[in-house]
Design a protein around this motif. Structure first.
Motif, mmCIF file in Angstrom:
data_model
loop_
_atom_site.group_PDB
_atom_site.id
_atom_site.type_symbol
_atom_site.label_atom_id
_atom_site.label_comp_id
_atom_site.label_asym_id
_atom_site.label_seq_id
_atom_site.Cartn_x
_atom_site.Cartn_y
_atom_site.Cartn_z
ATOM 1 N N PRO A 31 -9.444 -7.833 -7.690
ATOM 2 C CA PRO A 31 -9.865 -6.764 -6.732
ATOM 3 C C PRO A 31 -9.935 -5.368 -7.562
ATOM 4 O O PRO A 31 -9.115 -5.400 -8.347
ATOM 5 C CB PRO A 31 -8.738 -6.892 -5.731
ATOM 6 C CG PRO A 31 -8.037 -8.124 -5.501
ATOM 7 C CD PRO A 31 -8.036 -8.556 -7.265
ATOM 8 N N GLY A 32 -10.908 -4.782 -7.017
ATOM 9 C CA GLY A 32 -10.974 -3.448 -7.708
ATOM 10 C C GLY A 32 -9.777 -2.492 -7.183
ATOM 11 O O GLY A 32 -9.285 -2.896 -6.050
ATOM 12 N N SER A 33 -9.804 -1.230 -7.791
ATOM 13 C CA SER A 33 -8.855 -0.065 -7.370
ATOM 14 C C SER A 33 -8.736 0.038 -5.997
ATOM 15 O O SER A 33 -7.539 -0.006 -5.256
ATOM 16 C CB SER A 33 -9.225 0.911 -8.278
ATOM 17 O OG SER A 33 -8.085 2.127 -8.128
ATOM 18 N N GLU A 38 -5.719 -0.400 -0.741
ATOM 19 C CA GLU A 38 -5.906 -0.918 0.672
ATOM 20 C C GLU A 38 -4.798 -1.990 1.025
ATOM 21 O O GLU A 38 -4.226 -1.981 2.006
ATOM 22 C CB GLU A 38 -7.455 -1.425 1.289
ATOM 23 C CG GLU A 38 -8.262 -0.367 1.704
ATOM 24 C CD GLU A 38 -9.710 -1.071 1.836
ATOM 25 O OE1 GLU A 38 -10.600 -0.465 1.690
ATOM 26 O OE2 GLU A 38 -9.687 -2.222 2.445
ATOM 27 N N ILE A 39 -4.807 -3.154 0.218
ATOM 28 C CA ILE A 39 -3.949 -4.183 0.465
ATOM 29 C C ILE A 39 -2.580 -3.538 0.284
ATOM 30 O O ILE A 39 -1.555 -3.978 1.096
ATOM 31 C CB ILE A 39 -4.296 -5.437 -0.504
ATOM 32 C CG1 ILE A 39 -5.691 -5.948 0.073
ATOM 33 C CG2 ILE A 39 -3.032 -6.315 -0.707
ATOM 34 C CD1 ILE A 39 -5.809 -7.282 -0.716
ATOM 35 N N MET A 40 -2.140 -2.956 -0.785
ATOM 36 C CA MET A 40 -0.874 -2.553 -1.341
ATOM 37 C C MET A 40 -0.270 -1.520 -0.051
ATOM 38 O O MET A 40 0.630 -1.398 0.425
ATOM 39 C CB MET A 40 -0.864 -1.570 -2.662
ATOM 40 C CG MET A 40 0.294 -1.406 -2.934
ATOM 41 S SD MET A 40 0.948 -3.167 -3.520
ATOM 42 C CE MET A 40 0.609 -3.514 -5.140
ATOM 43 N N GLU A 41 -1.510 -0.490 0.728
ATOM 44 C CA GLU A 41 -0.826 0.296 1.980
ATOM 45 C C GLU A 41 -0.563 -0.770 2.997
ATOM 46 O O GLU A 41 0.475 -0.471 3.638
ATOM 47 C CB GLU A 41 -1.984 0.840 2.351
ATOM 48 C CG GLU A 41 -1.946 2.494 1.539
ATOM 49 C CD GLU A 41 -3.205 3.035 1.751
ATOM 50 O OE1 GLU A 41 -3.863 3.120 2.732
ATOM 51 O OE2 GLU A 41 -3.618 4.070 0.979
ATOM 52 N N GLN A 42 -1.053 -1.817 3.269
ATOM 53 C CA GLN A 42 -0.976 -2.727 4.128
ATOM 54 C C GLN A 42 0.540 -3.509 3.818
ATOM 55 O O GLN A 42 1.537 -3.841 4.698
ATOM 56 C CB GLN A 42 -1.909 -3.795 4.565
ATOM 57 C CG GLN A 42 -3.376 -3.443 4.984
ATOM 58 C CD GLN A 42 -4.186 -4.721 5.135
ATOM 59 O OE1 GLN A 42 -3.854 -5.725 5.527
ATOM 60 N NE2 GLN A 42 -5.275 -4.461 4.446
ATOM 61 N N VAL A 43 0.610 -3.787 2.727
ATOM 62 C CA VAL A 43 1.880 -4.543 2.376
ATOM 63 C C VAL A 43 3.193 -3.271 2.346
ATOM 64 O O VAL A 43 4.270 -3.869 3.145
ATOM 65 C CB VAL A 43 1.908 -4.931 0.821
ATOM 66 C CG1 VAL A 43 3.199 -5.369 0.533
ATOM 67 C CG2 VAL A 43 0.885 -6.028 0.519
#
Ligand code: PLP
Length: 486
Positions: A31-33, A38-43
């Motif tokens: 996945p791109g930056s 986005e995913i890291m924020e959800q995590v």
């Protein structure tokens, strides 16, 4: 120019179009930056929330996990939050909440946040930690940890070890090393004798089975009143076995039994093992790190005289599941038992630093040192020491208070496990009823055991999230549930 090579390439392969098409799909795995952020924020949002609400969360919830069961693996990917939702509703809330400070069953788990961060870092860089030349830094980290662990048990400089996935594998590695050192094989195994107790952890039975040592003569030495190995009986049994022409070769002591937290008399066992030249293994999977506490260290006197020790950082160092350790006083014996040469590994030979693949039987494995190295450096060793002393004192306090409530209890807790029951002629039935009520309530979680044919409820204090308020709450909850069953 190398003879025979044609360096003028023809780009008109039909495969080129196909490769470009495939690339459109295959790049999905990177996945791109923006997508990563986005995913890291959800995590991080999820993890923050999980930890914030933990104090008020149930320690036990019975659940069927219907949606999870219905979830299929499909050709097309799904949005990340779909998995996160299932995790939230049907994984992280189902069953025992092992991250909870109100988990007092079995051996409570830890789950340090700083270890979780380390796991993310370790997995993202995916260092290959099996061999030194592949990742010198990662192997140095693991070897430094092994040195530190050896220093806790006062093992000498020639000691070495292996960071394993847990105590079961660590015990297996130790037992195999003992078997290899004593050259036990099909020709002599039936005369070899192994000594342990009724309270030895069942993973030792599995290890005996895997190593073929279950064909040896297995002696369960009875316990004394403090649930420790009776060393007079150990000595007598070994002498009788020798007179009968058998070969005693392995004694397994436990430093912190899972059921009662008892520590076998390690010094007396060491005397016996030295006298009869048997391997002395100590399973300290649960109890080992209590040696960090100066006030408790002398309970383990004699452990430095053992040949091998097992300690579980995922128990008494609060690391998430997946971290055990085996240590051998003579590191060479560990290498002799595990090191193999293979022609496809030839580039990796000839370095001074010992490679983890030579001190255990895994080759490719998670860089599990980082999940221990980061917390130890970040929080400092004293934080762990203080946590363990606190757990010990909390367990003593619980023991005293539960006795005052009129419960029958085991002896004063040796480490951080105690057990209790309602005294009654119909004790096994009424205590099962109380346990059922406690588990249905679920604010705190307890498990049970059978000791000397009696049903007991256990209280094991080992979560780093357990402090005085959690113990008070446990006592309060027990009192409330008593009124429900009477
Ligand atoms: C937990 C435990 C084990 C098994 O270790 P795992 O990490 O669960 O594989 C072995 N011995 C003792 C004393 C234990 O408490």
């Amino acid at each position: 120019m190398i003879k025979g090579l044609n360096l003028t390439q023809n780009n008109s392969y039909a495969a080129i179009d196909q490769l470009k098409e495939l690339e459109n799909i295959t790049r999905e795995l990177e996945p791109g930056s923006t997508a990563r952020k986005e995913i890291m924020e959800q995590v991080t949002g999820y993890v923050d929330q999980f930890i914030e609400v933990l104090p008020g969360s149930q320690a036990y919830t019975k659940m069927e996990c219907e949606n999870l069961r219905g979830m299929k693996f499909e050709e097309e990917g799904k949005p990340f939050n779909k998995m996160l939702n299932i995790l939230k509703t049907e994984v992280d809330q189902a069953g025992i909440n092992s991250a909870s400070g109100k988990h007092f069953g079995y051996i409570p788990g830890g789950g340090l946040w700083s270890s979780a961060v380390a796991d993310l870092l370790a997995a993202a860089a995916n260092r290959y930690v099996g061999i030194y030349y592949s990742s010198p830094g990662a192997v140095i980290i693991e070897n430094q940890l092994i040195r530190w662990l050896c220093s806790i048990v006062d093992y000498p400089a020639e000691a070495h070890g292996n960071l394993t996935s847990g105590g079961s594998i660590a015990n297996l590695i130790a037992l195999k090393a003992a078997k290899d050192f004593h050259k036990i094989n099909s020709s002599n195994v039936k005369k070899a004798v192994v000594y342990f107790t009724e309270q030895t952890h069942h993973c030792i039975d599995k290890a005996l089975n895997i190593t073929g040592l279950d064909e040896a003569v297995l002696r369960r030495i009875p316990l004394n009143d403090n649930f420790q190995m009776d060393t007079d009986l150990l000595k007598g049994t070994i002498e009788a076995d020798m007179q009968d022409g058998l070969s005693p070769f392995l004694v397994i002591g436990t430093a912190g039994t899972t059921d009662t937290g008892a520590i076998d008399p390690l010094n007396l066992i060491a005397d016996i093992c030295e006298k009869y030249k048997t391997w002395f293994h100590v399973d300290a999977a649960y109890g080992g790190f209590f040696m960090l506490v100066n006030e408790l260290k002398e309970k383990f006197n004699g452990i430095a005289r053992s040949d091998s020790v097992v300690m579980d950082p995922h128990k008494s160092l609060f690391i998430p599941y997946g971290s055990g350790a085996v240590l051998l006083k003579n590191g060479k014996r560990l290498l002799e038992s595990n090191s193999h040469k293979a022609s496809y590994m030839q580039d990796s030979y000839g370095f001074d630093e010992i490679s983890p693949s030579d001190s255990g039987f895994e080759l490719s494995r998670h860089f599990r040192g980082l999940r221990l190295w980061i917390p130890l450096h970040l929080h400092g060793v004293n934080t762990f020491r203080a946590n363990l002393y606190e757990k010990f004192l909390l367990c003593r306090y619980f023991h005293k208070r539960i006795k005052e409530l009129g419960f029958e209890t085991g002896p004063e807790p040796e480490l951080s496990i105690t057990f209790f029951r309602l005294p009654s002629d119909n004790g096994n039935v009424i205590n099962q009823k109380l346990l059922n009520a406690l588990q249905a309530d679920g604010r705190c979680f307890f498990s049970s055991t059978i000791i000397n044919d009696k049903f007991w409820i256990r209280c094991a204090v080992l979560s780093f999230r357990t402090h005085l308020p959690e113990i008070e709450m446990a006592l309060e909850m027990i009192k409330e549930n008593l009124t429900k069953i009477n």
